[in-house]
Enzyme design. Structure first.
Site, PDB file in Angstrom:
ATOM      1  N   ASP A 122       0.863  -1.175   0.000  1.00  0.00           N
ATOM      2  CA  ASP A 122       0.000   0.000   0.000  1.00  0.00           C
ATOM      3  C   ASP A 122       0.911   1.241   0.000  1.00  0.00           C
ATOM      4  OD1 ASP A 122      -2.310   1.693   0.541  1.00  0.00           O
ATOM      5  OD2 ASP A 122      -1.537   1.831   2.588  1.00  0.00           O
ATOM      6  N   LEU A 123       0.399   2.368  -0.434  1.00  0.00           N
ATOM      7  CA  LEU A 123       1.249   3.558  -0.545  1.00  0.00           C
ATOM      8  C   LEU A 123       1.122   4.508   0.660  1.00  0.00           C
ATOM      9  CD1 LEU A 123       3.302   4.823  -2.491  1.00  0.00           C
ATOM     10  CD2 LEU A 123       1.424   6.085  -3.539  1.00  0.00           C
ATOM     11  N   ASN A 168      -4.597   3.238  -4.119  1.00  0.00           N
ATOM     12  CA  ASN A 168      -5.686   4.111  -4.553  1.00  0.00           C
ATOM     13  C   ASN A 168      -5.159   5.309  -5.338  1.00  0.00           C
ATOM     14  OD1 ASN A 168      -7.843   2.744  -3.406  1.00  0.00           O
ATOM     15  ND2 ASN A 168      -8.032   4.083  -1.618  1.00  0.00           N
TER      16      ASN A 168
HETATM   17  C1  LAC Z   1      -3.491   3.785  -0.749  1.00  0.00           C
HETATM   18  C2  LAC Z   1      -4.250   4.404   0.381  1.00  0.00           C
HETATM   19  C3  LAC Z   1      -5.474   3.720   0.666  1.00  0.00           C
HETATM   20  O1  LAC Z   1      -2.330   4.129  -0.951  1.00  0.00           O
HETATM   21  O2  LAC Z   1      -3.484   4.410   1.523  1.00  0.00           O
HETATM   22  O3  LAC Z   1      -4.068   2.936  -1.432  1.00  0.00           O
END
Ligand code: LAC
Length: 231
Positions: free
Chosen positions: A13-14, A121
């Site tokens: 995740d980012l 996301n």
């Molecule tokens: C993402 C968010 C949800 O990087 O943290 O997908």
């Protein structure tokens, strides 16, 4: 999957996982001195809430738009009059730093021959900016733009299956976001939840329990051989 490794690829995740959200506090202090932490926390909460609502409502727009709208809603809610160009200000999300422990864990996974990737996301535009700035040497940079919906919709996690050709259980996924850990575990990934605080809890959505690991523990867990029955 090479040999008997637990997984063949590990995705991250980012925001809040590979990238630290901490600097948002200072940045938001520029909008209303002394209130940076309050604004940042509310902004992030409104951003995620809007992403979940848009997913449920099937009204996707890219995450940069969600992030800008959430900032405006937050300032309205807190009664703060903005003097900055808020569209530009929201780009602070693309300037966040890598968490210090991430480089070593990524290096160990890569050295051991596992594929690595980001599954986020974030828009393709923002993800590309981040990857270029941080020189992220990842095999896969996957934005939800390709699925036109947000996490935790299963079609987002499916992007990693499509990119690698691996079954979900042969894909590792790392996130500090409990709701993302639940979504990824429900999809069937081997999930490591980097618990953001000792009292953090997972959402009660009846998803399989993720592993609770720290950054230094990640490579070992994903590189461990899977014990074959009887063997
Ligand atoms: C993402 C968010 C949800 O990087 O943290 O997908």
């Amino acid at each position: 999957v090479s040999g008997d490794r637990a997984v063949g690829a590990v995705f991250f995740d980012l925001f809040g996982t590979l990238l630290s959200l901490g600097p948002l506090d200072d940045a938001c202090d520029g909008l209303a001195p002394g209130r940076g932490a309050e604004i940042a926390a509310r902004w992030r909460a409104r951003q995620l809430e809007a992403s979940w609502l848009r997913t449920a409502m099937e009204r996707w727009v890219d995450f940069d738009v969600v992030t800008r709208d959430a900032l405006k809603a937050t300032l309205d809610e807190l009664g703060i009059e903005a003097t900055d160009d808020l569209d530009r200000f929201a780009d602070v999300f693309s300037e966040l730093p890598l968490v210090p422990e991430a480089s070593e864990a990524l290096g160990r996974l890569r050295d051991a021959g596992l594929a690595t990737g980001v599954l986020t996301n974030a828009s393709t535009r923002t993800l590309d900016r981040v990857a270029t700035r941080l020189e992220l040497a990842m095999d896969h940079l996957l934005s939800v733009d390709a699925a036109r919906t947000f996490k935790p919709h299963p079609s987002v996690y499916q992007l990693a299956v499509d990119a690698t050709g691996l079954a979900p259980e042969l894909i590792g996924f790392v996130t500090a976001n409990g709701w993302d850990a639940a979504g990824a575990a429900a999809f069937g990934f081997m999930v490591a939840w980097l618990r953001p605080a000792p009292n953090a809890v997972l959402p009660a959505v009846d998803a399989p329990a993720p592993l609770r690991l720290t950054w230094p523990e990640l490579p070992g867990a994903f590189l461990a051989p899977v014990e074959s029955p009887g063997g």
